[in-house]
Design an enzyme around this catalytic site. Structure first.
Site, PDB file in Angstrom:
ATOM      1  CG  HIS A   1       6.923  23.973  46.773  1.00 48.35           C
ATOM      2  ND1 HIS A   1       6.627  23.522  48.043  1.00 48.35           N
ATOM      3  CD2 HIS A   1       7.530  22.929  46.153  1.00 48.35           C
ATOM      4  CE1 HIS A   1       7.026  22.269  48.176  1.00 48.35           C
ATOM      5  NE2 HIS A   1       7.582  21.889  47.036  1.00 48.35           N
TER       6      HIS A   1
ATOM      7  CB  CYS B   1      10.955  20.581  43.905  1.00 53.71           C
ATOM      8  SG  CYS B   1      10.088  19.559  42.673  1.00 53.71           S
TER       9      CYS B   1
END
Length: 232
Positions: free
Chosen positions: A180, A196
């Site tokens: 992202h 992440c």
């Protein structure tokens, strides 16, 4: 004339002088100079046609090795659209052809070090909502307003998912692993506390435009995984 009393006084003075701490020069450590990077490519400028502002990346904030760039494909046996994430190198490769790949610098959060394997790019979202899982709310109760049950956080400024998010599944099950946006330029190449794989918004928009639905996403093993357990 050197009398006994004078001699004694000189002896005391000499003794005191011997015990005194010698004067030392004050040493100031030199501050290492900030690295001087070349001007950023134009594609790191402001993006003005998105639903929410994407500001320009500040000059001098990214080392050239973390710029988006075309590189030799190190994995020529994989189909176009395959994404290979190397958490320890803080790099993400998008396979363009047997000869060429696009490489992006990333920052890696806790979940980026704690998961590895091959997943399927199940879907992507533009300006996604951030839905905080219950496990994270248990550690940070102040995030409860953004829980799945409450609909998550609205997109836009302050949403840690940024401009785009890629969602990875295995055998039809969400891995909770995300690629992202919303990385800070100075985070690139570094480990960060949570999340992440984070990309600059300019880069994740570029990746989203090229992403292939159903493509393989390979996350290489990390030597830094121990001690990381937080998931978005």
């Amino acid at each position: 004339m050197l009398t006994r009393r004078t001699f004694a006084a000189l002896g005391v003075a000499a003794g005191l002088s011997a015990c005194a701490r010698p004067e030392t020069a004050i040493v100031t450590r030199a501050v290492p100079p900030q690295p001087q990077y070349p001007p950023l490519p134009d594609f790191y400028g402001a993006i003005t046609d998105e639903p929410y502002p994407v500001p320009a990346i500040p000059e001098g904030s990214i080392a050239p090795e973390y710029w988006r760039q075309e590189v030799e494909n190190r994995w020529p046996g994989h189909a176009r659209g395959t994404i290979i994430v190397d958490p320890d190198a803080a790099m993400l490769h998008f396979v363009e052809s047997p000869l060429q790949a696009t490489r992006y610098g990333v920052s890696v959060g806790a979940a980026g070090f704690s998961w590895e394997g091959t997943a399927r790019l199940q879907f992507c979202r533009q300006w996604p909502r951030w839905r905080v899982p219950d496990t994270m709310i248990a550690r940070q109760p102040e995030l409860e307003p953004y829980s799945v049950a409450n609909g998550g956080m609205d997109p836009g400024a302050g949403n840690p998912m940024g401009a785009r998010a890629l969602y990875l599944f295995q055998n039809g099950v969400d891995t909770l692993y995300r690629v992202h946006g919303d990385a800070s330029p100075r985070e690139l190449g570094r480990a960060v506390s949570s999340g992440c794989i984070r990309m600059l918004n300019q880069d994740v928009i570029h990746l989203h435009e090229r992403a292939v639905h159903g493509a393989s996403v390979i996350v290489l093993p990390s030597m830094k995984a121990e001690g990381f357990a937080e998931l978005y």
